[in-house]
Each structure stands twice: as C-alpha cells, then as structure tokens.
Motif scaffolding. Structure first.
Motif, short mmCIF file in Angstrom:
data_model
loop_
_atom_site.label_atom_id
_atom_site.label_comp_id
_atom_site.label_asym_id
_atom_site.label_seq_id
_atom_site.Cartn_x
_atom_site.Cartn_y
_atom_site.Cartn_z
N UNK A 272 17.36 -4.14 7.23
CA UNK A 272 16.06 -4.78 7.43
C UNK A 272 15.14 -4.55 6.24
N UNK A 273 15.14 -3.31 5.72
CA UNK A 273 14.30 -2.99 4.56
C UNK A 273 14.72 -3.83 3.36
N UNK A 274 16.03 -4.09 3.19
CA UNK A 274 16.53 -4.84 2.04
C UNK A 274 16.05 -6.28 2.01
N UNK A 275 15.58 -6.76 3.16
CA UNK A 275 15.06 -8.14 3.21
C UNK A 275 13.68 -8.25 2.56
N UNK A 276 13.01 -7.11 2.41
CA UNK A 276 11.70 -7.11 1.78
C UNK A 276 10.60 -7.65 2.65
N UNK A 277 10.84 -7.72 3.97
CA UNK A 277 9.84 -8.26 4.90
C UNK A 277 9.33 -7.15 5.81
N UNK A 278 8.13 -6.70 5.52
CA UNK A 278 7.57 -5.58 6.26
C UNK A 278 7.38 -5.91 7.74
N UNK A 279 7.10 -7.18 8.04
CA UNK A 279 6.90 -7.58 9.44
C UNK A 279 8.17 -7.36 10.26
N UNK A 280 9.34 -7.59 9.64
CA UNK A 280 10.60 -7.37 10.34
C UNK A 280 10.84 -5.88 10.60
N UNK A 281 10.40 -5.07 9.67
CA UNK A 281 10.54 -3.62 9.84
C UNK A 281 9.64 -3.14 10.98
N UNK A 282 8.42 -3.66 11.05
CA UNK A 282 7.49 -3.29 12.13
C UNK A 282 8.07 -3.73 13.47
#
Length: 305
Positions: A272-282
């Motif tokens: 998830x982090x590798x996608x670079x999308x903080x919203x997905x991490x949250x």
C-alpha cells in the motif's frame, strides 16, 4: 556522603569493616548491617523465610546471603567481605526507601520519536505495589501491556517476551543499566501473558526505575533493528513501486511503529505504501486486522495528516 570504590557507589552507613557469613569474622555490627539490608529488600516476602536482625551470624543469615548472591548471579559462597561493595550497593538500591527518584531527563531519541512518545509516559509515580494505571504506562519500571502475546516490558517497548536471558542482560548493560538490574530483568526471558504479573509483583520493586538516559539508550539500541527491517521488507515486496528513498518520513515512521508492535501484515502494508497514496494507507489503518491497536491507529492517522 557516598563515595566511589572501583566504580561502585558505597554508602558509609552500609560499609563493612569485616567479612560476614560462612567462616567470616562476623563482627556483630557488620552482621546487623547485612541483616537489616536483607530484611529491607523483601527477603521474607520472596522466600517465606524470616530473618531476625540480631547481629549474630546464624544459618539463616548465611542462607539469606547465598540466596541474594544467586539472585544477582554471583557465586553463592555465603560470605561477603568489605571489598564486595557491588553486593552491598545492589541491596542498597533494591531497598524501597532508598531508590533514587529520577524526576527529569531527556525524552528525545535518535529515530522513531513517534513510537517513543506513544510507547509510554513519564508522569506516573513508580511506587509499590507497582500496579499500573491504564495505558499509556509509566515506562521506566517493569510493566506488562496486558495482551497475551506481550511479555514483561521496561522502557519504551523493550519487550522481553521473545528475548533470551543473554540478549536481555547484554542489551540492558549496553544501555547503561546496573549489573543487578540487568540480571533480574533477564529472568523475564520468554515470559508472556498472565505469568508476567507475578514476575512484576516479585521483581518490580527490586528493579525499581531506570533513568531517562538508560530508557533513551535502550530504545535507540532496539529501534535500529526495526528501521533495517522496514527497508528490507519494503524492498522485497515492492520492487517496482515508489522507491524507499522517496517515501515520506511520516509514512516511514508509521511503518516502523507497526513493526515495533509486531505487525503481522507488514508485506500488505508495504504494498500500500508503494502506491504513494496516503489515503489508501489511512484506509488500511482504519480496517480490521489481527492484533489491531485501535488507540495507536488513531495516533498514526493523526501523525500522517
């Protein structure tokens, strides 16, 4: 006033002028000093044996000396001499009335400040019977996070449940702990769950507090492992994603923090982090997952935003 002898603090009132114990000189005043020290450090509670302060070196006194020598990983000879100042200092510092109060000191670490700040607090008094208030815990004494997979812990998350006696002892010594504290804590090796409670009730008052600097040193030593693990896991799971060097520091902080707490889904989180999308991490942090710490996830999300 205390003085130093071979790197050990000696308190004049406790200084021995003759040997005490098996085949010792056993001057009554020296014997009484040793008996008073032993009686003050829960010997009766820990062993069920009663030691009278008589100034006479009897079998009970010799056995008490042997018991504490074994506890401190010393040769159980049953005799102590005026040069055995480390033994006297250990008993002195175990005493409930003499323990130093570490009221101030550094709370800044080299890396992982978010994790350090969330792994405990520094404002609850460390006094018997060492019953902790609700989370967060006063961290400079022995405590148990009250989860089945957690062990006896000291400092900001130094969990001894998955560590060997040798590792515990050497790490605490490297962090600046006294010999006897490191030895006592090492006995918590591989303990987990409710067995930690009785261990803390027995050894907590004897270990007492660690200093602020010892706590910081202990965290710095331990945390480096998780920093290395995070990059290794990320590089293995996400070879074509966002390079680790370009991952935002706060995102790294949260990843480190989950590993520090035993993240069993680290690979998924790395993807998830590798996608670079903080919203997905949250979104992932808000999801239900094994061993989820909801309170900590709220703090992680706040840190990211």
């Amino acid at each position: 006033m205390a003085f130093r002898y071979q790197g050990v603090t000696v308190f004049p009132s406790d200084r021995l002028y003759s040997s005490v114990g098996a085949c010792g000189t056993n001057d009554p005043s020296d014997v009484a000093k040793v008996q008073q020290l032993i009686a003050a450090v829960q010997y009766g509670f820990l062993t069920g044996r009663h030691l009278n302060v008589t100034g006479q070196c009897d079998f009970a006194t010799i056995e008490a000396i042997r018991w504490y020598q074994s506890l401190l990983n010393m040769s159980p000879s049953g005799i102590i001499s005026p040069v055995d100042v480390a033994f006297i200092e250990a008993l002195h510092r175990m005493g409930p009335y003499w323990r130093p109060a570490n009221t101030q000191g550094t709370l800044r670490v080299e890396q992982g400040q978010f994790t350090f700040d969330n792994e405990g607090c520094d404002y609850l008094p460390a006094v018997p019977p060492f019953r902790q208030h609700k989370y967060p815990y006063f961290s400079r004494i022995l405590h148990w996070p009250q989860t089945p997979y957690s062990g006896v812990t000291i400092g900001r998350g130094f969990d001894m449940g998955n560590r060997s006696r040798g590792e515990i002892y050497s790490t605490l010594k490297y962090a600046g702990s006294e010999d006897y504290k490191a030895e006592l804590c090492s006995r918590a090796a591989n303990l987990k769950g409710r067995s930690c409670v009785s261990f803390i009730e027995t050894y907590g008052p004897m270990v007492g507090e660690i200093t602020h600097q010892q706590q910081v040193n202990l965290f710095n030593i331990s945390f480096k492992t998780y920093v290395s693990s995070a990059e290794r896991i990320y590089s293995r799971v996400s070879p074509r994603g966002l390079p680790w060097a370009f991952v935002e520091q706060k995102v790294k902080d949260v990843f480190y923090d989950t590993l520090y707490q035993g993240n069993t889904a680290a690979g998924k989180m790395a993807e998830i982090i590798s996608q670079g999308k903080k919203a997905e991490l949250v979104k992932w942090l808000n999801s239900v997952r094994p061993n989820k710490d909801a309170r900590r996830d709220v703090a992680r999300i706040a840190w990211l935003q």
